[in-house]
Design an enzyme around this catalytic site. Structure first.
Site, PDB file in Angstrom:
ATOM      1  N   GLU A 174       0.823  -1.205   0.000  1.00 38.64           N
ATOM      2  CA  GLU A 174       0.000   0.000   0.000  1.00 38.64           C
ATOM      3  C   GLU A 174       0.859   1.257   0.000  1.00 38.64           C
ATOM      4  O   GLU A 174       2.034   1.247   0.360  1.00 38.64           O
ATOM      5  CB  GLU A 174      -0.938   0.023   1.206  1.00 38.64           C
ATOM      6  CG  GLU A 174      -0.328  -0.438   2.531  1.00 38.64           C
ATOM      7  CD  GLU A 174       0.827   0.373   3.043  1.00 38.64           C
ATOM      8  OE1 GLU A 174       0.790   1.617   2.914  1.00 38.64           O
ATOM      9  OE2 GLU A 174       1.785  -0.213   3.576  1.00 38.64           O
ATOM     10  N   GLU A 230       4.486  -0.662   1.503  1.00 39.86           N
ATOM     11  CA  GLU A 230       4.744  -0.970   0.087  1.00 39.86           C
ATOM     12  C   GLU A 230       4.862  -2.461  -0.191  1.00 39.86           C
ATOM     13  O   GLU A 230       5.164  -2.866  -1.313  1.00 39.86           O
ATOM     14  CB  GLU A 230       6.029  -0.286  -0.423  1.00 39.86           C
ATOM     15  CG  GLU A 230       6.067   1.218  -0.271  1.00 39.86           C
ATOM     16  CD  GLU A 230       7.385   1.823  -0.748  1.00 39.86           C
ATOM     17  OE1 GLU A 230       8.218   1.100  -1.343  1.00 39.86           O
ATOM     18  OE2 GLU A 230       7.582   3.031  -0.514  1.00 39.86           O
TER      19      GLU A 230
END
Length: 354
Positions: free
Chosen positions: A176, A319
């Site tokens: 994310e 991430e």
């Protein structure tokens, strides 16, 4: 989610988009359970390998878990997909991050140009990367004042993950990007598992004491504002989550139906996926906690989920970075289980049966 011994085959092709949250609930109820035949075959092979029983520790457990949730023996990790979802949060305007909301756009461009940590980790660990921005010019509502998303908006975000095509994929990592999303993760965790804002709220990207106090106040206000509505996990996701959290949750549900194990990243990913365990105690059995992050709520959340992380590297980037970093351990587990000779093949005397 089903835990019956009868294993259903992996779905070929993506799931169709859900037309309602009730359809999402039906997918949770109808999700396949573990493949007990694949598990039994893995457990039968492990003691025959040229090593003392249990001497590879968690690597042995990992090989068995992978086979169980891939629904096949031997397990394989030839194709890993990492999907990074990005969303913007209205709560970012409340001073809960040291970075402004436009950084979400800028980091998406960085991902697409190959300049972020996730790009290097995918390259180093042999994973495919996809980046999916979700309405970045339309942030969610500030959830201390109103629900973050309408029902249509949260359904659209869930479908962004639910409709991933995982054909031929051996494992999924969902990552994310979204300024303010540790605030959403903290609020969602508190909604699902109780406690107070102090239990769940951390400094995120580096808040000072005043910023930390503001962030805790925002989460406390949100929990008070939405009250008993948060008892429904999907409603909690709608009210205090975010688009990228919903999309990650959708991706994990798609993976369950496709018999693709999921390697969970840090606090935000874990909070998003926790919705399924809040709905069903076996909802995250196909998910592995890759690491425990520096965000203080993550350790508490993993304990609530009953997940033992593989690594502690003091990471807090998101991430998908922590999950990508653990791929070497997982590939080692597969390599040993598949490639080691048995005692009979190697002509090595097994332990004395007496």
């Amino acid at each position: 989610m089903s835990v019956s011994a009868a294993a259903s085959p992996a779905r070929s092709g993506p799931l169709p988009p859900a037309a309602s949250l009730d359809e999402i609930r039906a997918l949770v109820r109808g999700a396949p359970g573990p493949d007990t035949d694949a598990r039994a075959r893995t457990e039968a092979r492990e003691p025959t390998l040229t090593k003392p029983a249990g001497s590879l520790g968690r690597l042995e457990e990992l090989a068995c878990w992978l086979a169980t949730w891939q629904g096949r023996h031997p397990p394989a990790l030839d194709r890993i997909r990492c999907v990074v979802f990005a969303g913007n949060h209205g709560v970012a305007t409340r001073g809960v991050s040291v970075y402004p909301p436009e950084v979400t756009h800028q980091m998406v461009a960085n991902f697409q140009a190959g300049g972020a940590a996730v790009n290097q980790l995918c390259r180093a660990n042999g994973a495919d990367l996809a980046v999916i921005p979700l309405d970045l010019d339309r942030p969610t509502a500030p959830f201390d004042e109103a629900p973050a998303m309408t029902e249509a908006e949260v359904l659209e975000a869930l479908n962004a993950g639910l409709t991933l095509d995982l054909s031929g994929v051996d494992a999924l990592i969902v990552g994310e990007m979204g300024i303010g999303n540790t605030t959403a993760a903290a609020a969602l965790s508190q909604a699902l598992f109780g406690g107070t804002a102090v239990d769940w709220v951390g400094r995120g990207t580096g808040l000072d004491d005043n910023g930390l106090a503001r962030k805790r106040a925002v989460v406390s206000a949100a929990i008070a504002r939405h009250g008993d509505a948060l008892r429904d996990p999907l409603e909690a996701l709608r009210r205090v989550g975010g688009r990228e959290l919903a999309a990650m949750a959708g991706g994990a549900l798609a993976a369950r139906h496709a018999r693709v194990p999921v390697f969970m990243d840090g606090f935000i990913c874990s909070a998003a996926l926790a919705v399924w365990q809040a709905m069903d105690s076996h909802g995250l059995d196909h998910c592995l906690a890759a690491h425990v992050s520096m965000e203080p709520g993550h350790q508490r959340l993993l304990a609530a989920l009953g997940k033992r992380p593989l690594m502690t590297l003091d990471m807090r980037l998101g991430e998908g970075s922590g999950a990508l970093t653990c791929l070497g351990l997982l590939r080692s587990a597969v390599a040993c289980h598949v490639g080691m000779a048995t005692f009979a093949e190697a002509g090595v005397t097994d332990k004395d049966p007496a």
